[in-house]
Design a protein around this motif. Structure first.
Motif, short mmCIF file in Angstrom:
data_model
loop_
_atom_site.label_atom_id
_atom_site.label_comp_id
_atom_site.label_asym_id
_atom_site.label_seq_id
_atom_site.Cartn_x
_atom_site.Cartn_y
_atom_site.Cartn_z
N THR A 137 47.60 42.98 38.90
CA THR A 137 46.17 43.14 39.13
C THR A 137 45.50 41.79 39.34
O THR A 137 44.70 41.62 40.26
CB THR A 137 45.51 43.88 37.96
OG1 THR A 137 46.16 45.15 37.76
CG2 THR A 137 44.03 44.12 38.21
N ALA A 138 45.85 40.82 38.50
CA ALA A 138 45.26 39.48 38.62
C ALA A 138 45.60 38.84 39.95
O ALA A 138 44.81 38.05 40.49
CB ALA A 138 45.74 38.60 37.47
N ARG A 139 46.78 39.17 40.49
CA ARG A 139 47.18 38.63 41.80
C ARG A 139 46.56 39.43 42.96
O ARG A 139 46.77 39.09 44.12
CB ARG A 139 48.70 38.62 41.94
CG ARG A 139 49.41 37.63 41.02
CD ARG A 139 50.84 37.40 41.47
NE ARG A 139 51.64 38.60 41.39
CZ ARG A 139 52.41 38.94 40.36
NH1 ARG A 139 52.46 38.16 39.29
NH2 ARG A 139 53.14 40.04 40.39
N ARG B 253 44.27 39.03 26.59
CA ARG B 253 44.74 37.86 27.35
C ARG B 253 45.56 36.93 26.47
O ARG B 253 46.61 36.41 26.89
CB ARG B 253 43.55 37.13 27.95
CG ARG B 253 43.91 35.86 28.69
CD ARG B 253 42.70 35.25 29.37
NE ARG B 253 42.45 35.89 30.65
CZ ARG B 253 41.33 35.72 31.34
NH1 ARG B 253 40.33 35.00 30.83
NH2 ARG B 253 41.18 36.30 32.52
N GLU C 165 49.39 41.41 35.38
CA GLU C 165 49.71 40.27 36.25
C GLU C 165 49.52 40.65 37.72
O GLU C 165 48.97 39.87 38.51
CB GLU C 165 51.14 39.80 36.00
CG GLU C 165 51.33 39.11 34.66
CD GLU C 165 52.79 38.80 34.36
OE1 GLU C 165 53.66 39.28 35.12
OE2 GLU C 165 53.05 38.09 33.38
N LEU D 187 38.99 41.92 32.85
CA LEU D 187 39.89 40.89 33.36
C LEU D 187 40.05 41.00 34.87
O LEU D 187 40.09 39.98 35.57
CB LEU D 187 41.27 41.01 32.69
CG LEU D 187 41.36 40.64 31.20
CD1 LEU D 187 42.79 40.86 30.71
CD2 LEU D 187 40.93 39.21 30.97
N ALA D 188 40.16 42.23 35.38
CA ALA D 188 40.33 42.43 36.82
C ALA D 188 39.15 41.86 37.59
O ALA D 188 39.32 41.25 38.66
CB ALA D 188 40.50 43.92 37.12
N ASP E 96 39.33 37.87 37.09
CA ASP E 96 40.48 37.18 37.68
C ASP E 96 40.61 37.39 39.18
O ASP E 96 41.10 36.51 39.89
CB ASP E 96 41.78 37.64 37.00
CG ASP E 96 41.84 37.25 35.53
OD1 ASP E 96 41.09 36.34 35.13
OD2 ASP E 96 42.63 37.87 34.79
N ALA E 97 40.22 38.57 39.67
CA ALA E 97 40.48 38.87 41.08
C ALA E 97 39.28 39.47 41.81
O ALA E 97 39.40 39.83 42.98
CB ALA E 97 41.68 39.82 41.21
#
Length: 282
Positions: A77-79, A275, A75, A94-95, A98-99
């Protein structure tokens, strides 16, 4: 002096688990997020020399952070809370998605998922895990997902033929086996190699997966290109030191090599499975 040192460590561990905001309010260092495959103390011990090498190249502080569990780390990392992140290959996918994190370097030697039991146990085949309890660092760990796939290929399905128990870290999963609270543990090859020799001596590998891409270092897109390059130089400079050589040997990492993200698409199925597991927890 001993009490002062212990107090500093306690404060550092508290900040690591609390999140980067507390440190940002003070010195505004770059935040180095380390995948929580080890305990907080083990993470600081293992990665402090590397962080210091990055600092020399960057000319600014680097603060080491992890998280209390895999879910929190993903979470954050996504932010985009980490400026530099060391994470599992499927979570690197995902990193990036997402970001916008950009792959920088990774460990050359692939990892594997292991199924281990106590050396003194009577278990000799993976099929004997039917009706048993298996401890894991976390269900979303790529080595756990791969180990579960290996058992599934043998007709042994998770939560049908055996139960799993999240232990938080690979080390804790192993200790659950040695303390008699689980029959086996699933963990990664690199965390296994980092276990104290006296702990490994009490374990036996029952099964292992094929090779998997190893942990990857990425940088957040807010970092200027010169800072990302300084991070890369710091990592490579660390590899040339005696501490860096020991670090790479003990973890079975081989060396650091460039990562351009070309292997990430192959990890998408594991990433999407992770996820979905995370969404189910909310």
């Amino acid at each position: 002096m001993a009490y002062f040192f212990a107090g500093v460590l306690a404060l550092l561990f508290g900040l690591m688990l609390a999140g980067p905001a507390a440190v940002r309010a003070a010195e505004k260092p770059l935040i180095f997020g380390v995948f929580p495959k080890l305990t907080a103390r083990q993470t600081v011990t293992a990665y402090l020399p590397l962080a210091k090498s990055m600092e020399k190249q960057l000319g600014r502080p680097v603060a080491i952070y992890s998280a209390r569990d895999f879910e929190t780390f993903v979470e954050r990392t996504a932010r985009g809370e980490y400026d530099i992140v060391l994470t599992a290959p499927h979570l690197a996918w995902l990193a990036r998605q997402d970001a916008g994190y950009a792959p920088l370097v990774k460990y050359a030697e692939p990892t594997r998922g292991l199924l281990v039991v106590a050396r003194a146990s009577a278990y000799r085949r993976p099929e004997e895990m039917r009706g048993r309890t298996i401890a894991t660092a976390d269900a979303i760990a790529v080595t756990v997902l791969a180990a579960e796939a290996e058992l599934a290929a043998r007709g042994i399905e998770r939560q049908i033929d055996y139960q799993t128990r999240d232990a938080g870290t690979h080390y804790n999963a192993v200790m659950q086996v040695l303390n008699g609270r689980a029959d086996a543990a699933m963990l990664g090859l690199h965390p296994y190699l980092l276990l104290p020799s006296e702990v490994r001596a009490r374990l036996r590998i029952l099964a292992e997966t094929g090779p998997l891409s190893s942990l990857m270092y990425l940088t957040h897109p807010r970092l200027p290109a010169r800072d990302a390059e300084a991070v890369r130089r710091g990592i490579l400079a660390f590899a040339g030191t005696a501490e860096g050589t020991r670090f790479l040997q003990q973890g079975g990492y081989g060396s650091f090599i460039a990562a351009d993200g070309s292997e990430l698409p192959a990890l998408q199925p594991y990433a999407l499975e992770a996820r979905e597991l995370l969404r189910a927890r909310r």
